[in-house]
Design a protein around this motif. Structure first.
Motif, PDB file in Angstrom:
ATOM      1  N   LYS A 178       0.804  -1.092  -0.054  1.00 54.68           N
ATOM      2  CA  LYS A 178      -0.188  -0.025   0.049  1.00 54.68           C
ATOM      3  C   LYS A 178       0.883   1.342  -0.060  1.00 54.68           C
ATOM      4  O   LYS A 178       2.082   1.372   0.808  1.00 54.68           O
ATOM      5  CB  LYS A 178      -1.054   0.056   1.304  1.00 54.68           C
ATOM      6  N   GLY A 179       0.372   2.407  -0.849  1.00 51.75           N
ATOM      7  CA  GLY A 179       1.297   3.441  -1.053  1.00 51.75           C
ATOM      8  C   GLY A 179       2.427   3.537  -1.807  1.00 51.75           C
ATOM      9  O   GLY A 179       3.037   4.271  -2.138  1.00 51.75           O
ATOM     10  N   ARG A 180       2.692   2.212  -2.355  1.00 56.37           N
ATOM     11  CA  ARG A 180       3.823   2.034  -3.127  1.00 56.37           C
ATOM     12  C   ARG A 180       3.535   1.439  -4.771  1.00 56.37           C
ATOM     13  O   ARG A 180       4.186   1.816  -5.539  1.00 56.37           O
ATOM     14  CB  ARG A 180       5.085   0.990  -2.587  1.00 56.37           C
ATOM     15  N   PHE A 181       2.569   0.583  -4.701  1.00 55.90           N
ATOM     16  CA  PHE A 181       1.923   0.006  -5.729  1.00 55.90           C
ATOM     17  C   PHE A 181       0.583   0.583  -6.321  1.00 55.90           C
ATOM     18  O   PHE A 181      -0.220   0.842  -5.471  1.00 55.90           O
ATOM     19  CB  PHE A 181       1.792  -1.603  -5.790  1.00 55.90           C
ATOM     20  N   THR A 182       0.491   0.623  -7.516  1.00 54.35           N
ATOM     21  CA  THR A 182      -0.858   1.005  -8.155  1.00 54.35           C
ATOM     22  C   THR A 182      -1.254  -0.029  -9.101  1.00 54.35           C
ATOM     23  O   THR A 182      -0.519  -0.282 -10.036  1.00 54.35           O
ATOM     24  CB  THR A 182      -0.781   2.419  -8.633  1.00 54.35           C
ATOM     25  N   ILE A 183      -2.275  -0.402  -9.068  1.00 55.72           N
ATOM     26  CA  ILE A 183      -3.111  -1.428  -9.984  1.00 55.72           C
ATOM     27  C   ILE A 183      -4.085  -0.687 -10.857  1.00 55.72           C
ATOM     28  O   ILE A 183      -4.694   0.188 -10.242  1.00 55.72           O
ATOM     29  CB  ILE A 183      -3.501  -2.778  -9.355  1.00 55.72           C
ATOM     30  N   SER A 184      -4.222  -0.775 -11.925  1.00 59.21           N
ATOM     31  CA  SER A 184      -5.094  -0.052 -13.025  1.00 59.21           C
ATOM     32  C   SER A 184      -5.432  -1.275 -14.071  1.00 59.21           C
ATOM     33  O   SER A 184      -4.576  -2.196 -14.325  1.00 59.21           O
ATOM     34  CB  SER A 184      -4.538   0.791 -13.602  1.00 59.21           C
ATOM     35  N   ARG A 185      -6.428  -1.063 -14.877  1.00 57.32           N
ATOM     36  CA  ARG A 185      -6.870  -1.735 -16.056  1.00 57.32           C
ATOM     37  C   ARG A 185      -7.202  -0.945 -17.001  1.00 57.32           C
ATOM     38  O   ARG A 185      -7.897   0.102 -16.912  1.00 57.32           O
ATOM     39  CB  ARG A 185      -7.973  -3.007 -15.413  1.00 57.32           C
ATOM     40  N   ASP A 186      -7.323  -1.462 -18.375  1.00 59.65           N
ATOM     41  CA  ASP A 186      -7.883  -1.011 -19.553  1.00 59.65           C
ATOM     42  C   ASP A 186      -8.622  -2.117 -19.959  1.00 59.65           C
ATOM     43  O   ASP A 186      -8.393  -3.105 -20.564  1.00 59.65           O
ATOM     44  CB  ASP A 186      -6.532  -0.661 -20.613  1.00 59.65           C
ATOM     45  N   ASN A 187     -10.228  -1.859 -19.825  1.00 56.31           N
ATOM     46  CA  ASN A 187     -10.997  -2.879 -20.205  1.00 56.31           C
ATOM     47  C   ASN A 187     -11.215  -3.117 -21.561  1.00 56.31           C
ATOM     48  O   ASN A 187     -11.434  -4.176 -22.306  1.00 56.31           O
ATOM     49  CB  ASN A 187     -12.293  -2.536 -19.365  1.00 56.31           C
ATOM     50  N   ALA A 188     -10.872  -1.983 -22.309  1.00 57.31           N
ATOM     51  CA  ALA A 188     -10.805  -2.117 -23.775  1.00 57.31           C
ATOM     52  C   ALA A 188      -9.785  -3.177 -24.375  1.00 57.31           C
ATOM     53  O   ALA A 188      -9.981  -3.827 -25.434  1.00 57.31           O
ATOM     54  CB  ALA A 188     -10.732  -0.818 -24.319  1.00 57.31           C
ATOM     55  N   VAL A 241      -4.330  -5.490 -17.692  1.00 60.50           N
ATOM     56  CA  VAL A 241      -3.981  -4.807 -16.149  1.00 60.50           C
ATOM     57  C   VAL A 241      -2.636  -4.852 -16.018  1.00 60.50           C
ATOM     58  O   VAL A 241      -1.721  -5.473 -16.588  1.00 60.50           O
ATOM     59  CB  VAL A 241      -4.545  -6.234 -15.198  1.00 60.50           C
ATOM     60  N   TYR A 242      -2.255  -3.651 -15.344  1.00 58.10           N
ATOM     61  CA  TYR A 242      -0.873  -2.928 -14.923  1.00 58.10           C
ATOM     62  C   TYR A 242      -0.740  -2.915 -13.347  1.00 58.10           C
ATOM     63  O   TYR A 242      -1.646  -2.876 -12.616  1.00 58.10           O
ATOM     64  CB  TYR A 242      -1.013  -1.649 -15.459  1.00 58.10           C
ATOM     65  N   LEU A 243       0.344  -3.164 -13.161  1.00 59.24           N
ATOM     66  CA  LEU A 243       0.945  -2.891 -11.813  1.00 59.24           C
ATOM     67  C   LEU A 243       2.088  -2.040 -11.957  1.00 59.24           C
ATOM     68  O   LEU A 243       3.156  -2.543 -12.385  1.00 59.24           O
ATOM     69  CB  LEU A 243       1.411  -4.328 -11.101  1.00 59.24           C
ATOM     70  N   GLN A 244       1.890  -0.837 -11.301  1.00 52.94           N
ATOM     71  CA  GLN A 244       3.000   0.212 -11.115  1.00 52.94           C
ATOM     72  C   GLN A 244       3.763  -0.181  -9.904  1.00 52.94           C
ATOM     73  O   GLN A 244       2.864   0.063  -8.943  1.00 52.94           O
ATOM     74  CB  GLN A 244       2.378   1.492 -11.151  1.00 52.94           C
TER      75      GLN A 244
END
Length: 116
Positions: free
Chosen positions: A64-74, A78-81
C-alpha cells in the motif's frame, strides 16, 4: 482458449520502479477481477493487488502506498505500477483473472528482482 501474457519483470535496484502488464486473449466471457500475485522462494503465493471491473481496488498491506493497480477494459489488460521497490518485493509475479462465473486463469509469471 484463454491466454495471459505478462511482461515487465526485470532486475532493479532498491528504490527503483517497474511496471508490469498482463494482457488477456481468447474467449473469457465477463472478465471481472484482474490481479497480481507473487511468490518468493520458499514462500506461499500471496495476493499483491486486484481490481474489479468497476474500478474498486484491493492491496496487500505490504505494498500500500507504493504499488498501483489499473486496468484497460478495452484492451483486456491489467497493469501494476511498482514504486519504491524493496529487496523483499523480489518474487515471481503472476497475473490472475476471474470471470463473472469465478473461473480463474493464471499467467506464466514474470520475475522481479530487487537488489539492495
Amino acid at each position: 482458449q484463454v491466454q495471459l501474457v505478462e511482461s515487465g519483470g526485470d532486475l532493479v535496484q532498491a528504490g527503483g520502479s517497474l511496471r508490469l502488464s498482463c494482457t488477456v486473449s481468447g474467449s473469457i466471457f465477463g472478465l471481472n477481477v484482474m490481479g497480481w500475485y507473487r511468490q518468493a522462494p520458499g514462500k506461499q503465493r500471496e495476493l499483491v493487488a486486484n481490481i474489479i471491473r468497476g474500478g474498486r481496488t484491493n492491496y496487500a498491506d505490504s505494498v500500500k502506498g507504493r504499488f498501483t493497480i489499473s486496468r484497460d477494459n478495452a484492451k483486456n489488460t491489467v497493469y501494476l505500477q511498482m514504486n519504491s521497490l524493496k529487496p523483499e518485493d523480489t518474487a515471481v509475479y503472476y497475473c490472475n483473472v476471474k470471470n463473472v462465473f469465478a473461473a480463474g486463469y493464471w499467467g506464466q509469471g514474470t520475475q522481479v528482482t530487487v537488489s539492495s
